[in-house]
Design a protein around this motif. Structure first.
Motif, PDB file in Angstrom:
ATOM      1  N   VAL A 311       0.828  -1.200   0.000  1.00 55.26           N
ATOM      2  CA  VAL A 311       0.000   0.000   0.000  1.00 55.26           C
ATOM      3  C   VAL A 311       0.865   1.254   0.000  1.00 55.26           C
ATOM      4  CG1 VAL A 311      -1.610   1.335   1.435  1.00 55.26           C
ATOM      5  CG2 VAL A 311      -2.034  -1.082   1.005  1.00 55.26           C
ATOM      6  N   ARG A 312       2.058   1.171   0.592  1.00 54.85           N
ATOM      7  CA  ARG A 312       2.975   2.309   0.598  1.00 54.85           C
ATOM      8  C   ARG A 312       3.735   2.439  -0.731  1.00 54.85           C
ATOM      9  NH1 ARG A 312       4.866   0.327   5.697  1.00 54.85           N
ATOM     10  NH2 ARG A 312       6.935   0.066   4.758  1.00 54.85           N
ATOM     11  N   GLY A 313       3.457   1.532  -1.677  1.00 57.39           N
ATOM     12  CA  GLY A 313       4.079   1.632  -2.984  1.00 57.39           C
ATOM     13  C   GLY A 313       5.251   0.705  -3.206  1.00 57.39           C
ATOM     14  N   GLU A 314       5.593  -0.114  -2.229  1.00 62.80           N
ATOM     15  CA  GLU A 314       6.702  -1.048  -2.387  1.00 62.80           C
ATOM     16  C   GLU A 314       6.242  -2.302  -3.141  1.00 62.80           C
ATOM     17  OE1 GLU A 314       8.845  -1.884   1.250  1.00 62.80           O
ATOM     18  OE2 GLU A 314       8.173  -0.009   2.150  1.00 62.80           O
ATOM     19  N   LYS A 315       7.211  -3.084  -3.588  1.00 64.54           N
ATOM     20  CA  LYS A 315       6.929  -4.363  -4.238  1.00 64.54           C
ATOM     21  C   LYS A 315       7.680  -5.460  -3.481  1.00 64.54           C
ATOM     22  CE  LYS A 315       6.125  -2.417  -8.839  1.00 64.54           C
ATOM     23  NZ  LYS A 315       6.516  -2.441 -10.276  1.00 64.54           N
ATOM     24  N   PRO A 316       7.167  -5.856  -2.322  1.00 68.97           N
ATOM     25  CA  PRO A 316       7.886  -6.813  -1.483  1.00 68.97           C
ATOM     26  C   PRO A 316       7.843  -8.221  -2.058  1.00 68.97           C
ATOM     27  CG  PRO A 316       5.741  -6.367  -0.544  1.00 68.97           C
ATOM     28  CD  PRO A 316       5.892  -5.435  -1.713  1.00 68.97           C
ATOM     29  N   PRO A 317       8.896  -9.005  -1.828  1.00 73.14           N
ATOM     30  CA  PRO A 317       8.899 -10.394  -2.292  1.00 73.14           C
ATOM     31  C   PRO A 317       8.072 -11.280  -1.363  1.00 73.14           C
ATOM     32  CG  PRO A 317      10.921  -9.931  -1.104  1.00 73.14           C
ATOM     33  CD  PRO A 317      10.175  -8.628  -1.182  1.00 73.14           C
ATOM     34  N   SER A 318       7.761 -12.461  -1.846  1.00 68.53           N
ATOM     35  CA  SER A 318       7.047 -13.438  -1.013  1.00 68.53           C
ATOM     36  C   SER A 318       7.914 -13.869   0.165  1.00 68.53           C
ATOM     37  CB  SER A 318       6.649 -14.653  -1.851  1.00 68.53           C
ATOM     38  OG  SER A 318       5.719 -14.293  -2.854  1.00 68.53           O
ATOM     39  N   VAL A 319       7.239 -14.418   1.168  1.00 73.52           N
ATOM     40  CA  VAL A 319       7.921 -14.829   2.398  1.00 73.52           C
ATOM     41  C   VAL A 319       7.670 -16.319   2.634  1.00 73.52           C
ATOM     42  CG1 VAL A 319       8.021 -14.523   4.910  1.00 73.52           C
ATOM     43  CG2 VAL A 319       7.698 -12.539   3.422  1.00 73.52           C
ATOM     44  N   VAL A 320       8.725 -17.031   3.000  1.00 73.39           N
ATOM     45  CA  VAL A 320       8.601 -18.439   3.385  1.00 73.39           C
ATOM     46  C   VAL A 320       8.827 -18.535   4.886  1.00 73.39           C
ATOM     47  CG1 VAL A 320       9.476 -20.789   3.101  1.00 73.39           C
ATOM     48  CG2 VAL A 320       9.409 -19.233   1.129  1.00 73.39           C
ATOM     49  N   VAL A 321       7.840 -19.089   5.579  1.00 70.35           N
ATOM     50  CA  VAL A 321       7.879 -19.202   7.036  1.00 70.35           C
ATOM     51  C   VAL A 321       8.251 -20.639   7.408  1.00 70.35           C
ATOM     52  CG1 VAL A 321       6.492 -19.002   9.151  1.00 70.35           C
ATOM     53  CG2 VAL A 321       6.111 -17.423   7.244  1.00 70.35           C
ATOM     54  N   PRO A 322       9.094 -20.833   8.426  1.00 68.11           N
ATOM     55  CA  PRO A 322       9.381 -22.206   8.885  1.00 68.11           C
ATOM     56  C   PRO A 322       8.083 -22.964   9.149  1.00 68.11           C
ATOM     57  CG  PRO A 322      10.826 -20.650   9.989  1.00 68.11           C
ATOM     58  CD  PRO A 322       9.838 -19.819   9.203  1.00 68.11           C
ATOM     59  N   GLY A 323       8.058 -24.220   8.714  1.00 59.55           N
ATOM     60  CA  GLY A 323       6.804 -24.967   8.663  1.00 59.55           C
ATOM     61  C   GLY A 323       6.320 -25.540   9.971  1.00 59.55           C
ATOM     62  N   ARG A 324       5.407 -26.471   9.819  1.00 66.19           N
ATOM     63  CA  ARG A 324       4.764 -27.095  10.968  1.00 66.19           C
ATOM     64  C   ARG A 324       5.739 -27.984  11.744  1.00 66.19           C
ATOM     65  NH1 ARG A 324       1.345 -26.676   6.700  1.00 66.19           N
ATOM     66  NH2 ARG A 324      -0.812 -26.083   7.111  1.00 66.19           N
ATOM     67  N   ARG A 325       5.411 -28.205  13.022  1.00 64.16           N
ATOM     68  CA  ARG A 325       6.193 -29.151  13.829  1.00 64.16           C
ATOM     69  C   ARG A 325       5.236 -30.175  14.422  1.00 64.16           C
ATOM     70  NH1 ARG A 325       5.741 -28.180  19.197  1.00 64.16           N
ATOM     71  NH2 ARG A 325       4.751 -26.217  19.806  1.00 64.16           N
ATOM     72  N   LEU A 326       5.715 -31.397  14.531  1.00 63.63           N
ATOM     73  CA  LEU A 326       4.873 -32.494  14.993  1.00 63.63           C
ATOM     74  C   LEU A 326       4.763 -32.496  16.517  1.00 63.63           C
ATOM     75  CD1 LEU A 326       3.294 -35.064  14.150  1.00 63.63           C
ATOM     76  CD2 LEU A 326       5.422 -36.341  14.469  1.00 63.63           C
ATOM     77  N   VAL A 327       3.520 -32.569  17.001  1.00 67.07           N
ATOM     78  CA  VAL A 327       3.244 -32.697  18.432  1.00 67.07           C
ATOM     79  C   VAL A 327       2.611 -34.074  18.639  1.00 67.07           C
ATOM     80  CG1 VAL A 327       2.048 -31.740  20.432  1.00 67.07           C
ATOM     81  CG2 VAL A 327       2.859 -30.215  18.609  1.00 67.07           C
ATOM     82  N   VAL A 328       3.362 -34.974  19.248  1.00 63.04           N
ATOM     83  CA  VAL A 328       2.905 -36.356  19.408  1.00 63.04           C
ATOM     84  C   VAL A 328       2.057 -36.474  20.673  1.00 63.04           C
ATOM     85  CG1 VAL A 328       3.606 -38.758  19.685  1.00 63.04           C
ATOM     86  CG2 VAL A 328       4.928 -37.229  18.188  1.00 63.04           C
ATOM     87  N   ARG A 329       0.838 -36.988  20.476  1.00 63.09           N
ATOM     88  CA  ARG A 329      -0.054 -37.243  21.617  1.00 63.09           C
ATOM     89  C   ARG A 329      -0.553 -38.682  21.535  1.00 63.09           C
ATOM     90  NH1 ARG A 329      -1.968 -31.980  19.781  1.00 63.09           N
ATOM     91  NH2 ARG A 329      -1.109 -30.306  21.097  1.00 63.09           N
ATOM     92  N   GLU A 330      -1.731 -38.952  22.049  1.00 68.50           N
ATOM     93  CA  GLU A 330      -2.166 -40.355  22.212  1.00 68.50           C
ATOM     94  C   GLU A 330      -2.928 -40.948  21.055  1.00 68.50           C
ATOM     95  OE1 GLU A 330      -3.241 -38.012  24.649  1.00 68.50           O
ATOM     96  OE2 GLU A 330      -1.376 -38.249  25.792  1.00 68.50           O
ATOM     97  N   SER A 331      -3.252 -40.180  20.000  1.00 67.97           N
ATOM     98  CA  SER A 331      -4.091 -40.719  18.938  1.00 67.97           C
ATOM     99  C   SER A 331      -3.302 -41.551  17.912  1.00 67.97           C
ATOM    100  CB  SER A 331      -4.817 -39.607  18.205  1.00 67.97           C
ATOM    101  OG  SER A 331      -3.908 -38.788  17.499  1.00 67.97           O
ATOM    102  N   THR A 332      -1.972 -41.611  18.042  1.00 67.81           N
ATOM    103  CA  THR A 332      -1.174 -42.480  17.183  1.00 67.81           C
ATOM    104  C   THR A 332      -0.468 -43.508  18.049  1.00 67.81           C
ATOM    105  OG1 THR A 332       0.606 -40.818  17.276  1.00 67.81           O
ATOM    106  CG2 THR A 332      -0.795 -40.821  15.316  1.00 67.81           C
ATOM    107  N   GLY A 333      -0.438 -44.738  17.553  1.00 70.49           N
ATOM    108  CA  GLY A 333       0.207 -45.819  18.303  1.00 70.49           C
ATOM    109  C   GLY A 333       0.736 -46.875  17.369  1.00 70.49           C
ATOM    110  N   PRO A 334       1.304 -47.946  17.922  1.00 70.21           N
ATOM    111  CA  PRO A 334       1.866 -49.020  17.091  1.00 70.21           C
ATOM    112  C   PRO A 334       0.818 -49.615  16.166  1.00 70.21           C
ATOM    113  CG  PRO A 334       2.570 -49.238  19.373  1.00 70.21           C
ATOM    114  CD  PRO A 334       1.510 -48.198  19.360  1.00 70.21           C
ATOM    115  N   VAL A 335       1.287 -50.078  15.004  1.00 63.01           N
ATOM    116  CA  VAL A 335       0.384 -50.706  14.049  1.00 63.01           C
ATOM    117  C   VAL A 335      -0.241 -51.944  14.678  1.00 63.01           C
ATOM    118  CG1 VAL A 335       2.198 -52.149  13.001  1.00 63.01           C
ATOM    119  CG2 VAL A 335       0.196 -51.501  11.657  1.00 63.01           C
ATOM    120  N   PRO A 336      -1.536 -52.184  14.478  1.00 59.74           N
ATOM    121  CA  PRO A 336      -2.161 -53.381  15.054  1.00 59.74           C
ATOM    122  C   PRO A 336      -1.570 -54.649  14.471  1.00 59.74           C
ATOM    123  CG  PRO A 336      -3.660 -52.281  13.522  1.00 59.74           C
ATOM    124  CD  PRO A 336      -2.503 -51.363  13.733  1.00 59.74           C
ATOM    125  N   THR A 337      -1.357 -55.638  15.300  1.00 63.39           N
ATOM    126  CA  THR A 337      -0.778 -56.908  14.851  1.00 63.39           C
ATOM    127  C   THR A 337      -1.879 -57.852  14.439  1.00 63.39           C
ATOM    128  OG1 THR A 337      -0.806 -57.705  17.130  1.00 63.39           O
ATOM    129  CG2 THR A 337       1.196 -56.634  16.358  1.00 63.39           C
TER     130      THR A 337
END
Length: 337
Positions: A311-337
């Motif tokens: 809006v101030r008249g600049e032409k800024p480049p795109s920005v890449v933000v560091p991505g997601r991080r995994l938060v491990v909780r109880e809904s994942t577990g070992p594969v059923p045997t």
């Protein structure tokens, strides 16, 4: 009404002549005044569209007629919007940066059929200084529309070069997710999406499939059918021999975790469930959701900064933000045997 010819820039007088009104009537419509009948205002907008005429942005800034607002148009159902934690976090993330620059947020939730008219009206009537684009679609019709309006816009997610974008570097997130599930013994995985037409959804599919092949894993994509009598039951029936699900949002993942037990599927003993998004909602269900925490607030801050600079008249480049991080909780577990 005929389109403008040659290299001459169309004028407000030409719009007035094409619409059969005075110059002041055109000015009133595009300054948001309400003393013009809806029928006449529509005729004036159609004349402006035919001539490809827009109010002079620099001129209205000099005169002080500025919206000081960023527009956000969400094309979801109101029910879906209300229970989507992503938008709660996004709006909260926009509040502080907008206050810093003295702007506000103009937000509406509308059907996709009304989308183009809202963008056109907000911009031509100078209600906003620019738009924040979310949930970009493949061949998104908003891109050519906003370009034709010479509108200012910033995208959250992958976007054409026409507009700067704030994107997440999710390569490490893909690696974390697949290594986590593979470490638990899972070899057959499905990604579940409720919006296969979104650009970031297709990009995610391709990246996930490529990373899975490198690890000798099988990944397929399943569609969430909101119109089914029981979307969770349909999804569980369609999963086949898949032992882990990666769902696009915690809204979907929590519905699976909450209802799977009623349908005779134990999480995570028989099926691991992982959400591509994380919020306070992930902590409410039992078992709690393993999820990817995204820097939504950081992305919002960058988006406001890009918009303010444009809006101030600049032409800024795109920005890449560091991505997601995994938060491990109880809904994942070992594969059923």
């Amino acid at each position: 009404m005929s389109a403008s010819t040659g290299n001459r820039r169309p004028t407000i007088a030409a719009v007035a002549q094409a619409a059969g009104v005075s110059v002041s009537a055109v000015s009133h419509v595009f300054n948001g005044r309400t003393n013009i009948s809806p029928e006449t205002a529509q005729r004036i907008r159609e004349a402006a569209d035919a001539l490809n005429w827009r109010p002079n942005l620099a001129g209205r800034r000099i005169s002080g007629a500025v919206g000081n607002s960023i527009g956000l148009v969400v094309t979801q159902s109101e029910e879906s919007f209300r229970r989507d934690p992503f938008f709660i976090r996004l709006i909260a993330g926009l509040t502080g940066p907008l206050a810093t620059v003295g702007w506000s947020l103009s937000l509406t939730v509308a059907p996709e059929a009304d989308e183009a008219q809202i963008y056109r009206q907000w911009w031509t009537e100078q209600r906003v200084d620019g738009f924040l684009l979310v949930d970009l679609r493949t061949k998104d019709p908003r891109i050519p529309l906003l370009r034709s309006l010479s509108a200012t816009a910033v995208a959250l997610g992958p976007a054409p070069a026409a507009f700067p974008a704030v994107t997440l570097d999710d390569d490490s997130a893909l690696t974390e997710v697949l290594d986590h599930l593979a470490g638990l013994g899972h070899r057959r995985i499905a990604r579940v999406t409720s919006a296969p037409g979104l650009a970031h959804s297709r990009k995610r599919d391709r990246a996930l499939s490529a990373a899975a092949r490198e690890r000798g894993l099988q990944v397929k994509t399943l569609a969430w059918n909101e119109n089914a009598a029981d979307p969770v039951e349909e999804l569980l029936a369609a999963r086949g021999n898949v032992t882990a699900l990666i769902l696009d949002s915690e809204a979907l993942a929590t519905r699976v975790v909450s209802h799977a037990q009623d349908l005779g599927v134990r999480v995570p003993a028989e099926l691991s469930v992982l959400s591509w998004e994380d919020s306070w909602v992930s902590e409410l269900v039992r078992p709690r959701l393993t999820a990817l925490s995204a820097p939504i607030e950081d992305s919002a801050r960058h988006a406001v900064d890009l918009m303010h600079r444009m809006v101030r008249g600049e032409k800024p480049p795109s920005v890449v933000v560091p991505g997601r991080r995994l938060v491990v909780r109880e809904s994942t577990g070992p594969v059923p045997t």
